[in-house]
Design a protein around this motif. Structure first.
Motif, PDB file in Angstrom:
ATOM      1  N   ARG A  59       0.856  -1.066   0.062  1.00 19.96           N
ATOM      2  CA  ARG A  59      -0.502   0.027   0.008  1.00 19.96           C
ATOM      3  C   ARG A  59       0.904   1.330   0.351  1.00 19.96           C
ATOM      4  NH1 ARG A  59      -1.219  -0.603   6.101  1.00 19.96           N
ATOM      5  NH2 ARG A  59      -2.494  -2.094   5.433  1.00 19.96           N
ATOM      6  N   ASP A  60      -0.062   2.226   0.244  1.00 20.24           N
ATOM      7  CA  ASP A  60       0.897   3.469  -0.177  1.00 20.24           C
ATOM      8  C   ASP A  60       2.628   3.930  -1.326  1.00 20.24           C
ATOM      9  OD1 ASP A  60      -1.234   4.540   2.109  1.00 20.24           O
ATOM     10  OD2 ASP A  60       0.695   4.046   3.226  1.00 20.24           O
ATOM     11  N   GLN A  61       3.479   4.193  -0.979  1.00 20.33           N
ATOM     12  CA  GLN A  61       4.859   3.958  -1.726  1.00 20.33           C
ATOM     13  C   GLN A  61       5.114   2.326  -1.617  1.00 20.33           C
ATOM     14  OE1 GLN A  61       3.881   4.007   1.831  1.00 20.33           O
ATOM     15  NE2 GLN A  61       6.441   3.612   2.990  1.00 20.33           N
ATOM     16  N   ASP A  62       4.687   1.446  -1.882  1.00 22.58           N
ATOM     17  CA  ASP A  62       4.811  -0.088  -1.870  1.00 22.58           C
ATOM     18  C   ASP A  62       4.011  -0.421  -2.543  1.00 22.58           C
ATOM     19  OD1 ASP A  62       7.225   0.270   0.143  1.00 22.58           O
ATOM     20  OD2 ASP A  62       6.174  -0.080   1.566  1.00 22.58           O
ATOM     21  N   THR A  63       3.591   0.214  -3.161  1.00 26.64           N
ATOM     22  CA  THR A  63       1.924  -0.413  -4.497  1.00 26.64           C
ATOM     23  C   THR A  63       2.501  -1.319  -5.693  1.00 26.64           C
ATOM     24  OG1 THR A  63       2.747   1.506  -5.609  1.00 26.64           O
ATOM     25  CG2 THR A  63       0.295   2.020  -4.246  1.00 26.64           C
ATOM     26  N   GLY A  64       3.961  -1.366  -5.782  1.00 18.94           N
ATOM     27  CA  GLY A  64       4.254  -2.124  -6.742  1.00 18.94           C
ATOM     28  C   GLY A  64       5.334  -3.722  -5.885  1.00 18.94           C
ATOM     29  N   LEU A  65       4.494  -3.788  -4.591  1.00 15.79           N
ATOM     30  CA  LEU A  65       5.289  -4.698  -3.718  1.00 15.79           C
ATOM     31  C   LEU A  65       4.690  -5.613  -3.477  1.00 15.79           C
ATOM     32  CD1 LEU A  65       7.031  -6.363  -1.665  1.00 15.79           C
ATOM     33  CD2 LEU A  65       5.804  -4.998   0.182  1.00 15.79           C
ATOM     34  N   ARG A  66       4.474  -7.279  -3.482  1.00 17.68           N
ATOM     35  CA  ARG A  66       3.216  -8.663  -3.272  1.00 17.68           C
ATOM     36  C   ARG A  66       3.995  -9.482  -3.400  1.00 17.68           C
ATOM     37  NH1 ARG A  66      -1.274 -10.526  -6.269  1.00 17.68           N
ATOM     38  NH2 ARG A  66      -1.771 -12.963  -5.543  1.00 17.68           N
ATOM     39  N   VAL A  67       3.252  -9.770  -1.642  1.00 22.93           N
ATOM     40  CA  VAL A  67       4.263 -11.459  -1.145  1.00 22.93           C
ATOM     41  C   VAL A  67       2.704 -12.289  -1.414  1.00 22.93           C
ATOM     42  CG1 VAL A  67       5.133 -12.459   1.007  1.00 22.93           C
ATOM     43  CG2 VAL A  67       5.480  -9.711   0.230  1.00 22.93           C
ATOM     44  N   THR A  68       3.257 -13.808  -1.575  1.00 25.98           N
ATOM     45  CA  THR A  68       2.541 -15.085  -1.453  1.00 25.98           C
ATOM     46  C   THR A  68       3.432 -15.741  -0.823  1.00 25.98           C
ATOM     47  OG1 THR A  68       3.656 -15.445  -3.382  1.00 25.98           O
ATOM     48  CG2 THR A  68       1.982 -14.173  -4.072  1.00 25.98           C
TER      49      THR A  68
END
Length: 341
Positions: A205-214
């Protein structure tokens, strides 16, 4: 054909480029969506083709520890809109040559390699010819993972890949559809294994919108009954059932707090492929030093508190074992454990 764009290799340290989130694609469109969430109208858009680049970092984590890490991440991340409590199923049918070309390219760590698969999101129960699936080419260019895929009805996907026939497609889909057909025909690709697992996904979220953890658990598969609609098909664990594959995926840089979390939890990067695990677990090829074995990752005596065992040797075998000529594996390994679908 699809033109590749060179991307700089990830840097190490706090500013390291991580392996991107399941990419913008998986974080939004069909890649993360369970089949039930995909409306039939979605198949009628001008183009069903999606592509994206990312970096991926993989860790093997005991299930209980993975739950604790997931809860910690949830303080700074949101649950993916398509990921219900308990996660959703991901099933992939992998294609390869009779000589396992794609398998050996992965084992040998070629800087450019590809895999072709048909992927279904959700439970296999009730899959029909009209169910949406993704025909996907996943490739690695240096350290960048790239995905290109098209969403099709299951029957149409099989017509393209198994029937080796050109399907109706939009103008923007032509290059990809022809590439899939060319790969299948030229390399004589055929179904090799099916893999399945239960996935939970978080997005930044916010500045980490490109982050995804599965978090992928109950990793299993089979080497026959390749039709998703097959009834009574037997799946077997291809990774120890008490382990979860945790993947951190980013488009650019790994957030500092993710790096700190990995260090604090004593997480170690691993080279693990669900496709490779299945090929080796079902005896199609000798097991490489990267095969995940139960004895290397015993259950902890204190669930949720102990860290994953990391004292097993990590050896690079590539110089000793050229393509198609693996080292002799004299040790015997137990067969995969049967498991319900």
């Amino acid at each position: 054909m699809f033109r590749l764009r060179k991307t700089p290799a990830p840097r190490t340290g706090d500013a390291a480029r991580a392996d991107p989130p399941e990419t913008p694609e998986e974080a939004a469109a069909p890649d993360t969506a369970a089949p039930e969430a995909a409306a039939p109208e979605a198949l009628q858009v001008a183009s069903r083709l999606h592509s994206f680049n990312r970096y991926e970092l993989k860790y093997l984590v005991p299930v209980d520890l993975a739950a604790a890490i997931r809860d910690e991440l949830a303080e700074r991340m949101d649950r993916d809109a398509h990921s219900p409590v308990g996660g959703y199923g991901v099933w992939s049918l992998y294609y390869d040559t009779p000589q396992l070309r794609f398998y050996w390219e992965k084992i040998e760590g070629l800087k450019f390699r590809r895999k072709l698969r048909i992927r279904h999101y959700g439970d296999l129960t009730g899959v029909t010819d009209d169910a949406p699936v993704c025909v996907e080419i996943k490739q690695r260019v240096n350290r960048v993972t790239q995905k290109r895929r098209i969403t099709l009805p299951y029957a149409t996907a099989r017509e393209l890949v198994d029937g080796r026939r050109l399907i109706d497609h939009a103008a923007k889909e032509r290059a990809f559809v022809e590439e899939v057909l060319e790969l299948v025909v030229r390399l004589d690709l055929r179904p090799m294994v099916i893999t399945g697992y239960q996935r939970e996904a978080l997005v930044g979220r916010d500045q980490d919108t490109g982050l995804r953890v599965t978090f992928d658990r109950r990793v299993r598969g089979r080497d026959r009954d390749f039709d998703f609609t097959a009834e009574g098909a037997e799946n077997r664990y291809t990774l120890p059932p008490h382990l979860t594959v945790m993947e951190v995926k980013v488009n650019e840089r790994t957030p500092y707090w993710i790096t700190d979390l990995a260090a604090r939890r004593d997480l170690n990067l691993v080279r693990v492929s669900k496709y490779v695990q299945s090929v080796e677990a079902f005896g199609m090829a000798p097991r490489s030093v990267f095969h995940v074995r139960e004895e290397d990752h015993p259950r902890t005596d204190h669930p949720g508190t102990d860290r994953p065992r990391t004292d097993h040797p990590r050896t690079d075998h590539r110089a000793d074992h050229p393509v198609g000529q693996p080292a002799d594996r004299s040790a015997s390994f137990p067969p995969p454990t049967p498991v319900e679908a």
